[in-house]
Write a protein that holds these residues in place. Structure first.
Motif, mmCIF file in Angstrom:
data_model
loop_
_atom_site.group_PDB
_atom_site.id
_atom_site.type_symbol
_atom_site.label_atom_id
_atom_site.label_comp_id
_atom_site.label_asym_id
_atom_site.label_seq_id
_atom_site.Cartn_x
_atom_site.Cartn_y
_atom_site.Cartn_z
ATOM 1 N N VAL A 142 -5.049 74.734 26.479
ATOM 2 C CA VAL A 142 -5.107 75.781 25.538
ATOM 3 C C VAL A 142 -6.468 75.529 24.752
ATOM 4 N N GLU A 143 -6.643 74.150 24.068
ATOM 5 C CA GLU A 143 -7.857 74.282 23.273
ATOM 6 C C GLU A 143 -9.095 74.386 24.173
ATOM 7 N N GLU A 144 -9.370 74.025 25.502
ATOM 8 C CA GLU A 144 -10.334 74.196 26.334
ATOM 9 C C GLU A 144 -10.579 75.479 26.430
ATOM 10 N N LEU A 145 -9.547 76.334 26.802
ATOM 11 C CA LEU A 145 -9.627 77.545 27.065
ATOM 12 C C LEU A 145 -10.105 78.463 25.907
ATOM 13 N N ASN A 146 -9.685 78.289 24.780
ATOM 14 C CA ASN A 146 -10.231 78.725 23.548
ATOM 15 C C ASN A 146 -11.789 78.512 23.446
ATOM 16 N N GLU A 147 -12.151 77.541 23.954
ATOM 17 C CA GLU A 147 -13.614 77.198 23.593
ATOM 18 C C GLU A 147 -14.319 78.131 24.786
ATOM 19 N N ASP A 148 -13.628 78.042 25.840
ATOM 20 C CA ASP A 148 -14.215 79.051 27.077
ATOM 21 C C ASP A 148 -14.293 80.391 26.556
ATOM 22 N N ALA A 149 -13.358 80.785 26.056
ATOM 23 C CA ALA A 149 -13.169 82.408 25.569
ATOM 24 C C ALA A 149 -14.448 82.650 24.738
ATOM 25 N N GLN A 150 -14.834 81.723 23.819
ATOM 26 C CA GLN A 150 -15.876 81.856 22.947
ATOM 27 C C GLN A 150 -17.120 82.590 23.739
ATOM 28 N N GLN A 151 -17.288 81.867 25.009
ATOM 29 C CA GLN A 151 -18.309 82.054 25.565
ATOM 30 C C GLN A 151 -18.381 83.047 26.579
ATOM 31 N N ALA A 152 -17.306 83.930 26.640
ATOM 32 C CA ALA A 152 -16.902 85.069 27.830
ATOM 33 C C ALA A 152 -17.949 85.957 27.447
ATOM 34 N N PRO A 153 -18.711 86.734 28.609
ATOM 35 C CA PRO A 153 -19.705 87.590 28.655
ATOM 36 C C PRO A 153 -19.339 89.005 28.063
#
Lengths: 232, 232
Positions: free
Chosen positions: B35-46
């Motif tokens: 969950v926490e890794e995905l939350n960080e990924d989401a911040q970078q979503a284009p």
């Protein structure tokens, strides 16, 4: 099940429809934005149990987001395009209320959750049945932020000076929220008419009606801060 | 409904019980960590639609976490204490596989999701009915990471050099995952016995059994990478 299939329903009024679409977009972007703020707060949580409490709040906001998004799709809108138009509003709010520590983050989440609930309550009466249903479901799924009350009270008990700093912070949050809300009012006539229940009144809304709504929301905020042990 | 109320059930065997509790803790911390890794990924979503797709994956991992946590509570354990004991395992994995861009993050989420599903499938057969039920429910709620396939394929189509870099990355992810898994095997006898189905066999497990499981998981990973257009 959708208002789309009800000819002559309130959504046939183009002005009302624009207002509803904007409202769903505003609330949707707000929920998504809350999810992302909470995710950042969770990273700072002092222990796993508190981290999970924050993620539980975020999961609840996420469910709200999904309901609002799905309703926009049901109405035939591109939900992301509608929400995108509110990005600047939330970006301004978050830039001006960047948290400097864990307690400020917690309080911001709590204040935001409370303001959202108050706002949902204000507008529910003026909505068509389907839209109202979503707003009510969204409101019914709250209470996940109650753990903040304990955390803030404990922090104040451990160091009474914290109360003054957090009271200032809560006033700043409220001030920035109202200032962004006023900009939305200035920019979005259909949304504003909907929110103050003026959509079906001849002559539309006046600023006094909006002022009264903001006053009620401010009063509810002050009461909530009192429960935290803060002078708002 | 719980195995707690079944005297003579498999959870009465102290070794099996330790294994199940550790398994739930491992999976739980893994889901939270995802969950926490995905939350960080989401911040970078284009864009907003992709951001929402990432959050949808995170919401699914979060539901898994809640089920695993609640099962630990049902078993009378402090779920956070149990999970906490796996923090170092995941911290090592994430430190050694820090993503340097959006595509690496996406691929990591996809690989992790796939490995978790394979692992759940491996162990399901060896679990008591209640624990298995949770694992199966968790596995049934997948497919949210399929959008990664499109994103990776598009990126490779736009720039074929990307394929080589991502293939290397996926090998590194798999290598680190296996290396952490081997450390868990070395440290946790009851958990390992459970995972390889040796809990009820005299003589326990041998390293060959574990090796075969790792081989099956590696093969499934290679196949998945092939679907992405990557040589694993």
């Amino acid at each position: 099940m959708t208002s789309e299939s009800t000819p002559g329903g309130p959504l046939d009024d183009p002005d009302y429809r624009v207002g509803v679409v904007e409202l769903l977009g505003l609330l949707g972007f707000g929920e998504l934005s809350a999810v992302e703020e909470l995710n950042e707060d969770a990273q700072q949580a002092p222990d796993l149990a508190t981290k999970v409490a924050i993620h539980t709040m975020a999961a609840s906001e996420w469910r709200h987001f999904v309901q609002l998004r799905d309703r926009l799709v049901e109405l035939g809108e591109d939900p992301y395009a509608v929400m995108e138009s509110f990005r600047a509003t939330f970006a301004r709010f978050h830039t001006r209320t960047e948290t400097s520590d864990w307690l400020e983050g917690l309080l911001k989440a709590y204040v935001g959750d409370g303001l959202a609930a108050d706002f949902y309550r204000e507008i529910a009466a003026f909505l068509d049945a389907d839209t109202r249903q979503i707003v009510l479901e969204t409101m019914s799924d709250t209470g996940h932020s109650e753990f903040v009350v304990d955390q803030v009270r404990e922090a104040i008990a451990a160091d009474p000076k914290v109360a003054g700093r957090l009271a200032l912070w809560s006033r700043r949050l409220m001030g920035e929220a109202l200032s962004q809300a006023q900009m939305v009012v200035a920019e979005r006539d259909s949304l504003t008419a909907l929110v103050v229940g003026a959509a079906d009144r001849p002559g539309g809304f006046d600023l006094a009606t909006i002022g009264r709504m903001f006053t009620r929301i401010t009063e509810a905020h002050t009461e909530r801060m009192g429960r935290l042990g803060l002078d708002a």
